[in-house]
Design an enzyme around this catalytic site. Structure first.
Site, PDB file in Angstrom:
ATOM      1  N   SER A   1     -63.720   7.325  21.825  1.00 43.48           N
ATOM      2  CA  SER A   1     -64.326   7.887  20.614  1.00 43.48           C
ATOM      3  C   SER A   1     -65.787   8.159  20.890  1.00 43.48           C
ATOM      4  CB  SER A   1     -64.186   6.909  19.446  1.00 43.48           C
ATOM      5  OG  SER A   1     -64.923   7.350  18.326  1.00 43.48           O
ATOM      6  N   ASN A   2     -66.360   9.097  20.127  1.00 43.76           N
ATOM      7  CA  ASN A   2     -67.805   9.331  20.183  1.00 43.76           C
ATOM      8  C   ASN A   2     -68.469   8.955  18.865  1.00 43.76           C
ATOM      9  OD1 ASN A   2     -67.910  10.403  22.858  1.00 43.76           O
ATOM     10  ND2 ASN A   2     -67.029  12.308  22.099  1.00 43.76           N
TER      11      ASN A   2
ATOM     12  N   ALA B   1     -70.395   6.566  16.731  1.00 41.02           N
ATOM     13  CA  ALA B   1     -71.276   5.417  16.947  1.00 41.02           C
ATOM     14  C   ALA B   1     -70.974   4.278  15.980  1.00 41.02           C
ATOM     15  CB  ALA B   1     -72.728   5.845  16.814  1.00 41.02           C
TER      16      ALA B   1
ATOM     17  N   LYS C   1     -68.047   3.599  14.594  1.00 36.95           N
ATOM     18  CA  LYS C   1     -66.782   2.981  15.000  1.00 36.95           C
ATOM     19  C   LYS C   1     -67.006   2.056  16.194  1.00 36.95           C
ATOM     20  CE  LYS C   1     -63.035   5.380  14.575  1.00 36.95           C
ATOM     21  NZ  LYS C   1     -61.897   6.339  14.775  1.00 36.95           N
TER      22      LYS C   1
ATOM     23  N   GLU D   1     -57.148  15.750  23.168  1.00 33.81           N
ATOM     24  CA  GLU D   1     -56.294  16.442  22.215  1.00 33.81           C
ATOM     25  C   GLU D   1     -55.532  15.406  21.386  1.00 33.81           C
ATOM     26  OE1 GLU D   1     -56.013  19.734  21.675  1.00 33.81           O
ATOM     27  OE2 GLU D   1     -57.600  20.114  23.149  1.00 33.81           O
TER      28      GLU D   1
ATOM     29  N   ASP E   1     -56.881   5.195  16.240  1.00 28.55           N
ATOM     30  CA  ASP E   1     -56.598   6.379  15.436  1.00 28.55           C
ATOM     31  C   ASP E   1     -56.376   5.883  14.022  1.00 28.55           C
ATOM     32  OD1 ASP E   1     -56.354   9.307  15.703  1.00 28.55           O
ATOM     33  OD2 ASP E   1     -54.442   8.978  14.721  1.00 28.55           O
TER      34      ASP E   1
ATOM     35  N   GLY F   1     -66.827   8.156   6.429  1.00 29.85           N
ATOM     36  CA  GLY F   1     -65.528   8.708   6.064  1.00 29.85           C
ATOM     37  C   GLY F   1     -65.282   8.629   4.568  1.00 29.85           C
TER      38      GLY F   1
ATOM     39  N   HIS G   1     -58.729  -2.399   7.479  1.00 29.72           N
ATOM     40  CA  HIS G   1     -57.575  -2.029   8.288  1.00 29.72           C
ATOM     41  C   HIS G   1     -57.848  -2.263   9.773  1.00 29.72           C
ATOM     42  CE1 HIS G   1     -60.326   1.258   7.774  1.00 29.72           C
ATOM     43  NE2 HIS G   1     -59.684   2.095   8.570  1.00 29.72           N
TER      44      HIS G   1
END
Length: 210
Positions: A7-8, A10, A12, A39, A68, A164, A191
């Site tokens: 991931s990019n 920061a 997270k 992808e 994810d 988010g 979560h």
């Protein structure tokens, strides 16, 4: 042990670093190693997480961890689901920094979610996180953990924290939107916290860490 985070994001990275701290894992963002985004063609969180973890491991030669995650809303048939991060059409301004572009996308996503829910009485939703860890790109035994955090979608954003859909997600058990929770409280209940607790046990038993 050093793991590359597929991931990019920061925020997270910071969140997962805290959640996995009991194992003293060094978690490094894939962007810092020059790795681009993978992808994500699949329709489930687990499949996309596995694809991202294998991509990061292949590109770096390091063990990799991927998350994810997204929001599943009952009245929308589980949407936005795996499309949560790019739910709304959004084009950042030319030259916009990554974090500014992400914030703009978040705002667009939240606005579209509210528009599609409208005045729906059923506002049940859950945040979902699938965490996948692989020792190598061709690891035949990926570690897979899953967490769900149940709540309700508010009619307007509430709070400035998190990222988010956090400002729209109200957690009845905590009587707060996620955006108003402190990082410590969020990391104890989210979560990702639920999935990370599972992953910690898997890493201890399968990878003999800790």
């Amino acid at each position: 042990m050093k793991l590359v985070l597929a991931s990019n994001n920061a925020k997270k990275l910071k969140e997962l670093t805290a959640l996995l701290s009991p194992l003293h894992i060094e978690l490094v963002n894939q962007g810092a190693l020059g790795v681009g985004e993978a992808e994500e063609p699949h329709i489930t969180f687990v499949e996309n997480a596995l694809a991202k973890a294998r991509h990061a491991a292949q590109a770096t030669g390091l063990p990799a961890l991927s998350d994810d995650s997204g929001l599943c809303v009952s009245a929308l048939g589980g949407r936005p689901g795996v499309q949560s991060a790019v739910y709304a059409p959004y084009a950042p301004a030319a030259g916009a920094e990554r974090e500014a572009a992400r914030q703009g996308q978040d705002a667009a996503n939240n606005a579209l979610l509210l528009a599609r829910l409208g005045g729906a009485m059923d506002r049940r939703a859950c945040f979902v996180s699938a965490l996948v860890a692989v020792r190598s790109a061709d690891d035949p035994e990926p570690l897979i953990a899953f967490g769900r955090w149940h709540g309700e979608i508010l009619t307007a954003p509430d709070g400035e924290g998190g990222f988010g859909y956090d400002p729209l997600m109200f957690i009845p058990a905590l009587q707060s939107s996620v955006a108003r929770l402190s990082p410590d409280v969020k990391n104890a209940h989210s979560h990702r916290a639920l999935a990370a607790a599972q992953l910690l046990q898997l890493m201890r038993s399968a990878w003999h860490l800790g």
